[in-house]
Design a protein around this motif. Structure first.
Motif, PDB file in Angstrom:
ATOM      1  N   LEU A  41       0.845  -1.190   0.000  1.00 32.36           N
ATOM      2  CA  LEU A  41       0.000   0.000   0.000  1.00 32.36           C
ATOM      3  C   LEU A  41       0.878   1.237   0.000  1.00 32.36           C
ATOM      4  N   PRO A  42       0.661   2.159  -0.936  1.00 34.45           N
ATOM      5  CA  PRO A  42       1.459   3.383  -0.921  1.00 34.45           C
ATOM      6  C   PRO A  42       1.136   4.245   0.297  1.00 34.45           C
ATOM      7  N   GLN A 108      -4.453  -6.506  -6.749  1.00 30.75           N
ATOM      8  CA  GLN A 108      -5.243  -7.454  -5.957  1.00 30.75           C
ATOM      9  C   GLN A 108      -6.588  -7.709  -6.631  1.00 30.75           C
ATOM     10  N   ARG A 176     -11.397 -14.937   7.362  1.00 28.05           N
ATOM     11  CA  ARG A 176     -11.626 -13.571   7.845  1.00 28.05           C
ATOM     12  C   ARG A 176     -12.940 -13.533   8.618  1.00 28.05           C
ATOM     13  N   PRO A 179     -12.471  -8.480  11.978  1.00 29.68           N
ATOM     14  CA  PRO A 179     -11.128  -7.882  11.853  1.00 29.68           C
ATOM     15  C   PRO A 179     -10.187  -8.261  12.994  1.00 29.68           C
ATOM     16  N   ARG A 205      -8.067  -0.821  14.057  1.00 28.24           N
ATOM     17  CA  ARG A 205      -7.816   0.462  13.408  1.00 28.24           C
ATOM     18  C   ARG A 205      -8.021   1.606  14.393  1.00 28.24           C
ATOM     19  N   GLY A 208      -7.266   7.259  10.634  1.00 26.64           N
ATOM     20  CA  GLY A 208      -6.571   7.335   9.349  1.00 26.64           C
ATOM     21  C   GLY A 208      -5.931   6.004   9.015  1.00 26.64           C
ATOM     22  N   GLN A 209      -4.635   6.037   8.673  1.00 24.46           N
ATOM     23  CA  GLN A 209      -3.942   4.787   8.342  1.00 24.46           C
ATOM     24  C   GLN A 209      -3.348   4.112   9.569  1.00 24.46           C
TER      25      GLN A 209
ATOM     26  N   GLU B  60      -7.981   6.530   1.010  1.00 23.97           N
ATOM     27  CA  GLU B  60      -7.696   5.094   1.005  1.00 23.97           C
ATOM     28  C   GLU B  60      -8.992   4.316   1.191  1.00 23.97           C
ATOM     29  N   ASP B  62     -11.104   1.261   2.061  1.00 15.85           N
ATOM     30  CA  ASP B  62     -10.869   0.141   2.964  1.00 15.85           C
ATOM     31  C   ASP B  62     -12.169  -0.625   3.160  1.00 15.85           C
ATOM     32  N   PHE B  64     -13.069  -4.447   5.059  1.00 19.79           N
ATOM     33  CA  PHE B  64     -12.763  -5.787   5.560  1.00 19.79           C
ATOM     34  C   PHE B  64     -13.653  -6.812   4.859  1.00 19.79           C
ATOM     35  N   ARG B  68     -10.342  -5.551   0.748  1.00 15.83           N
ATOM     36  CA  ARG B  68      -9.594  -4.666  -0.138  1.00 15.83           C
ATOM     37  C   ARG B  68      -9.134  -3.410   0.594  1.00 15.83           C
ATOM     38  N   GLU B  69      -7.921  -2.978   0.250  1.00 11.08           N
ATOM     39  CA  GLU B  69      -7.394  -1.677   0.665  1.00 11.08           C
ATOM     40  C   GLU B  69      -6.726  -1.077  -0.561  1.00 11.08           C
ATOM     41  N   LYS B  70      -7.025   0.173  -0.851  1.00 13.73           N
ATOM     42  CA  LYS B  70      -6.449   0.769  -2.048  1.00 13.73           C
ATOM     43  C   LYS B  70      -6.359   2.281  -1.874  1.00 13.73           C
ATOM     44  N   VAL B  71      -5.210   2.845  -2.149  1.00 10.82           N
ATOM     45  CA  VAL B  71      -5.036   4.289  -2.073  1.00 10.82           C
ATOM     46  C   VAL B  71      -5.378   4.903  -3.427  1.00 10.82           C
ATOM     47  N   PHE B  93     -15.209   2.176   3.204  1.00 15.05           N
ATOM     48  CA  PHE B  93     -15.101   3.555   3.669  1.00 15.05           C
ATOM     49  C   PHE B  93     -13.744   4.126   3.295  1.00 15.05           C
ATOM     50  N   GLU B  95     -10.421   5.710   4.556  1.00 15.38           N
ATOM     51  CA  GLU B  95      -9.695   5.730   5.836  1.00 15.38           C
ATOM     52  C   GLU B  95      -9.389   7.142   6.316  1.00 15.38           C
ATOM     53  N   TYR B  96      -9.175   8.063   5.390  1.00 12.24           N
ATOM     54  CA  TYR B  96      -8.831   9.425   5.811  1.00 12.24           C
ATOM     55  C   TYR B  96     -10.046  10.231   6.241  1.00 12.24           C
TER      56      TYR B  96
END
Lengths: 239, 117
Positions: A41-42, A108, A176, A179, A205, A208-209, B60, B62, B64, B68-71, B93, B95-96
């Motif tokens: 992830l970037p 992915q 899964r 979480p 979580r 944010g990240q 990002e 997100d 569960f 998937r997670e993607k920026v 959702f 993330e930011y």
């Protein structure tokens, strides 16, 4: 259909592992380790602590790792590791350092399976002993479950070790659930080791990240030793 | 001469076939909200979600449930491949901006999907 594909995905690397390692008798003390997922992830950084404690007829070995990693673009993440080990005098200290890179080869979910690659170079602190690892990472999702496989080829070299190759295969079947709790079954194979056992992982979580991931597994050796089990754990803080 | 000269070529084509001609849905991110906030997709098929981020800041994605997670960088677009999904609802959702950037994927039977489109 899914079952046939899953079987192919799981057993093909195992056969290759067996073939590639035939004829070598290199002792692998720490086969049980992290199972890598082929994703990057970037904009992500992380600190990680890893713990592996193996108890077998030779005694108890303890390895801990501290790592800092970050993605450098959308597809590649790099990581610096400090590796600590307990020696024969029961003293624990820094034994090696390692630079690792993970490459997300495919998006992915885009293809039948997701592919990545791993490259690691590790050097002992005190001696001229090196280890270069390269490997293929693959993951296939089946609804709420997924299979992850790591096929790694390790080359040891340096003035104080015999230059040698060996390979390892690691596999994880994960469900899964929620979480915070994701149970899994893990398999580890190398030339003189086959281990199998349960594990679980979770994620919480914050903002944010920012998130914490944890993993714990208990792997029993199935290679005939009267006692051989490994406890592994890791905690990862991503931000 | 045979079209496919090597098994590797055939393997790559077979491997890529799944990614071709997927159902596509476009979701725009604007002012940290998703438009539309709900997308209907066919169950049992892979789907390509195209996120177009019109904000200057990254987001990002997100989920569960979707695994998937993607920026999505600011003023850029990116694809998120999901499924095949069972019929049901799957939330995602940003993330930011988790309070505002909330969306949902609704997977329906292919017949229901075809009728709706």
């Amino acid at each position: 259909m899914i079952t046939r594909h899953a079987m192919l995905l799981v057993f093909s690397p195992m056969l290759v592992t067996t073939t590639a390692t035939a004829g070598h008798k290199i002792i692998s003390n720490n086969v049980v380790d992290k199972i890598y997922h082929p994703y990057v992830l970037p904009l992500e950084q992380e600190f990680e602590w890893r713990f592996m404690s193996r108890q077998n007829d030779d005694g108890n070995s303890l390895v801990q790792r501290l790592a800092y990693g970050r993605s450098i673009n959308e597809r590649v993440a790099v990581e610096v590791n400090l590796v600590g080990d307990r020696d024969q005098k029961d003293d624990f200290g820094l034994v090696s350092y390692e630079l690792a890179a993970r490459w997300m080869i495919t998006e992915q979910g885009k293809y039948f399976a997701d592919w990545g690659a791993l490259f690691e170079i590790e050097k002992e602190v005190q001696r001229d002993a090196w280890e270069f690892t390269s490997g293929i990472l693959v993951e296939k999702e089946f609804g709420r479950t997924s299979i992850t496989g790591n096929y790694l080829v390790v080359y040891k070299f340096g003035n104080v070790v015999d230059n040698s190759f060996h390979s390892e295969f690691r596999m994880q079947y994960r469900y899964r659930f929620i979480p915070e709790i994701q149970p899994a079954l893990e398999l580890y194979t190398a030339e003189d080791f086959v281990g199998l056992g349960p594990s679980f992982m979770g994620i919480h979580r914050f903002d944010g990240q920012k998130q914490i991931k944890w993993e714990m597994g208990f792997i029993a050796g199935l290679n005939g030793d009267s006692k051989d089990h490994t406890l592994r754990a890791s905690v990862e803080y991503e931000f | 001469m045979h079209k496919y000269k090597s098994p590797l070529t055939l393997l790559i084509l077979l491997h890529s076939a799944a990614a071709l001609a997927l159902p596509e849905m476009t979701i725009t991110i604007r002012d940290h909200l998703f438009y539309p906030a709900e997308v209907i997709v066919p169950a049992g098929k892979k789907v390509k979600l195209i996120f177009i981020n019109q904000d200057d800041t990254p987001e990002e994605i997100d989920s569960f449930e979707l695994n998937r997670e993607k920026v999505i960088f600011g003023n850029a677009q990116a694809n998120v491949f999901i499924g095949p999904l069972e019929e049901g609802q799957y939330t995602f959702f940003g993330e930011y901006h988790p309070a505002s950037a909330v969306g949902k994927v609704i997977a329906v039977s292919p017949e229901t999907f075809d009728n709706a489109h």
